[in-house]
Scaffold this active site. Structure first.
Site, mmCIF file in Angstrom:
data_model
loop_
_atom_site.group_PDB
_atom_site.id
_atom_site.type_symbol
_atom_site.label_atom_id
_atom_site.label_comp_id
_atom_site.label_asym_id
_atom_site.label_seq_id
_atom_site.Cartn_x
_atom_site.Cartn_y
_atom_site.Cartn_z
ATOM 1 N N HIS A 63 -0.353 75.104 59.641
ATOM 2 C CA HIS A 63 -0.373 73.644 59.468
ATOM 3 C C HIS A 63 -0.333 73.298 57.976
ATOM 4 O O HIS A 63 0.387 72.390 57.555
ATOM 5 C CB HIS A 63 -1.661 73.045 60.051
ATOM 6 C CG HIS A 63 -1.813 73.172 61.536
ATOM 7 N ND1 HIS A 63 -2.980 73.571 62.131
ATOM 8 C CD2 HIS A 63 -0.940 72.944 62.549
ATOM 9 C CE1 HIS A 63 -2.834 73.582 63.443
ATOM 10 N NE2 HIS A 63 -1.599 73.201 63.732
ATOM 11 N N LYS A 83 -6.898 67.967 77.107
ATOM 12 C CA LYS A 83 -7.223 69.302 76.598
ATOM 13 C C LYS A 83 -8.744 69.413 76.449
ATOM 14 O O LYS A 83 -9.454 68.424 76.431
ATOM 15 C CB LYS A 83 -6.552 69.526 75.239
ATOM 16 C CG LYS A 83 -5.050 69.714 75.348
ATOM 17 C CD LYS A 83 -4.466 70.178 74.037
ATOM 18 C CE LYS A 83 -2.964 70.365 74.126
ATOM 19 N NZ LYS A 83 -2.354 70.712 72.835
ATOM 20 N N ARG A 129 8.243 77.288 64.513
ATOM 21 C CA ARG A 129 7.917 78.699 64.253
ATOM 22 C C ARG A 129 9.002 79.636 64.759
ATOM 23 O O ARG A 129 9.329 80.621 64.143
ATOM 24 C CB ARG A 129 6.598 79.069 64.935
ATOM 25 C CG ARG A 129 5.386 78.559 64.218
ATOM 26 C CD ARG A 129 4.169 78.685 65.056
ATOM 27 N NE ARG A 129 4.300 77.910 66.281
ATOM 28 C CZ ARG A 129 3.309 77.621 67.096
ATOM 29 N NH1 ARG A 129 2.106 78.058 66.846
ATOM 30 N NH2 ARG A 129 3.511 76.905 68.178
ATOM 31 N N SER A 137 -3.311 77.792 66.588
ATOM 32 C CA SER A 137 -4.751 77.544 66.722
ATOM 33 C C SER A 137 -5.318 78.389 67.854
ATOM 34 O O SER A 137 -6.437 78.908 67.747
ATOM 35 C CB SER A 137 -5.007 76.058 66.998
ATOM 36 O OG SER A 137 -4.578 75.271 65.920
HETATM 37 O O1 PNS Z 1 -0.441 70.331 68.018
HETATM 38 P P1 PNS Z 1 0.227 69.908 69.291
HETATM 39 O O2 PNS Z 1 -0.776 69.858 70.426
HETATM 40 O O3 PNS Z 1 1.423 70.753 69.611
HETATM 41 O O4 PNS Z 1 0.752 68.413 69.029
HETATM 42 C C1 PNS Z 1 1.492 67.721 70.004
HETATM 43 C C2 PNS Z 1 1.678 66.237 69.644
HETATM 44 C C3 PNS Z 1 0.373 65.582 69.261
HETATM 45 C C4 PNS Z 1 2.635 66.127 68.476
HETATM 46 C C5 PNS Z 1 2.287 65.576 70.897
HETATM 47 O O5 PNS Z 1 1.515 65.919 72.004
HETATM 48 C C6 PNS Z 1 2.343 64.045 70.815
HETATM 49 O O6 PNS Z 1 3.098 63.485 70.055
HETATM 50 N N1 PNS Z 1 1.532 63.386 71.665
HETATM 51 C C7 PNS Z 1 1.449 61.944 71.738
HETATM 52 C C8 PNS Z 1 2.053 61.431 73.059
HETATM 53 C C9 PNS Z 1 3.541 61.192 72.910
HETATM 54 O O7 PNS Z 1 3.972 60.376 72.125
HETATM 55 N N2 PNS Z 1 4.370 61.976 73.646
HETATM 56 C C10 PNS Z 1 5.810 61.938 73.541
HETATM 57 C C11 PNS Z 1 6.472 61.172 74.640
HETATM 58 S S1 PNS Z 1 6.162 61.883 76.223
#
Ligand code: PNS
Length: 160
Positions: A17, A41, A90, A128
């Site tokens: 990150h 989660k 990644r 993580s």
């Molecule tokens: O670190 P992560 O868990 O991979 O992050 C994922 C994240 C937070 C980027 C993603 O889950 C997100 O943008 N969530 C907000 C909900 C949203 O806007 N979803 C997209 C349309 S379904």
């Protein structure tokens, strides 16, 4: 002022990150690292704890701000006046999910660009989840998390 958002769960922040945040901070005027309040989660760290770890880890970057959000990323981005979302890639395995997300976000908010940065080679394998697993079995995670928050992370992960 070109604002970018680095969204994620950050449970907890990793060197992977940090690599993306540091590089985004050089590309944009302001970077908002936005921690998702995700009730589905089962996080190891509360949103406030994750934000505090991020605050300490990013203290040296003047244009990086830590925040949290709920709901859709596009709504949050609009509210903040962001021009881009920055994500780290990644491996090819990340691509399918990230591609789907960026396409959906583009439909919902066409002005918002998704910018992918290839994760630096030394952090390609990091996540993580992997860090949580290593630490829960007493393994050394000092190479994988920012030094200034290492002890706090280990403390929590080994006392769960
Ligand atoms: O670190 P992560 O868990 O991979 O992050 C994922 C994240 C937070 C980027 C993603 O889950 C997100 O943008 N969530 C907000 C909900 C949203 O806007 N979803 C997209 C349309 S379904």
């Amino acid at each position: 002022m070109r604002i970018a958002i680095c969204p994620g769960s950050f449970d907890p922040v990793t060197m992977g990150h940090m690599d993306i945040i540091a590089r985004a901070s050089g590309l944009f005027d302001k970077v908002i690292v936005a921690v998702l309040c995700n009730k589905e989660k089962n996080p190891c760290f509360t949103v406030e704890e994750r934000m505090e770890l991020l605050r300490q880890a990013t203290a040296e970057y003047d244009n990086v701000e830590i925040d949290s959000f709920q709901g859709l990323l596009v709504d949050y981005a609009r509210e903040k006046g962001a021009v881009a979302v920055v994500k780290g890639l990644r491996a090819v395995s990340d691509f399918e999910y990230e591609f789907q997300m960026s396409m959906i976000n583009k439909k919902l908010y066409p002005e918002l660009e998704t910018v992918y940065l290839n994760t630096s080679q030394e952090y390609m394998y990091l996540s993580s989840s992997v860090i949580k697993q290593i630490s829960s079995f007493g393994g050394d995670i000092s190479l994988f998390v920012p030094a200034c928050v290492h002890d706090k992370i280990v403390d929590r992960l080994t006392n769960m």
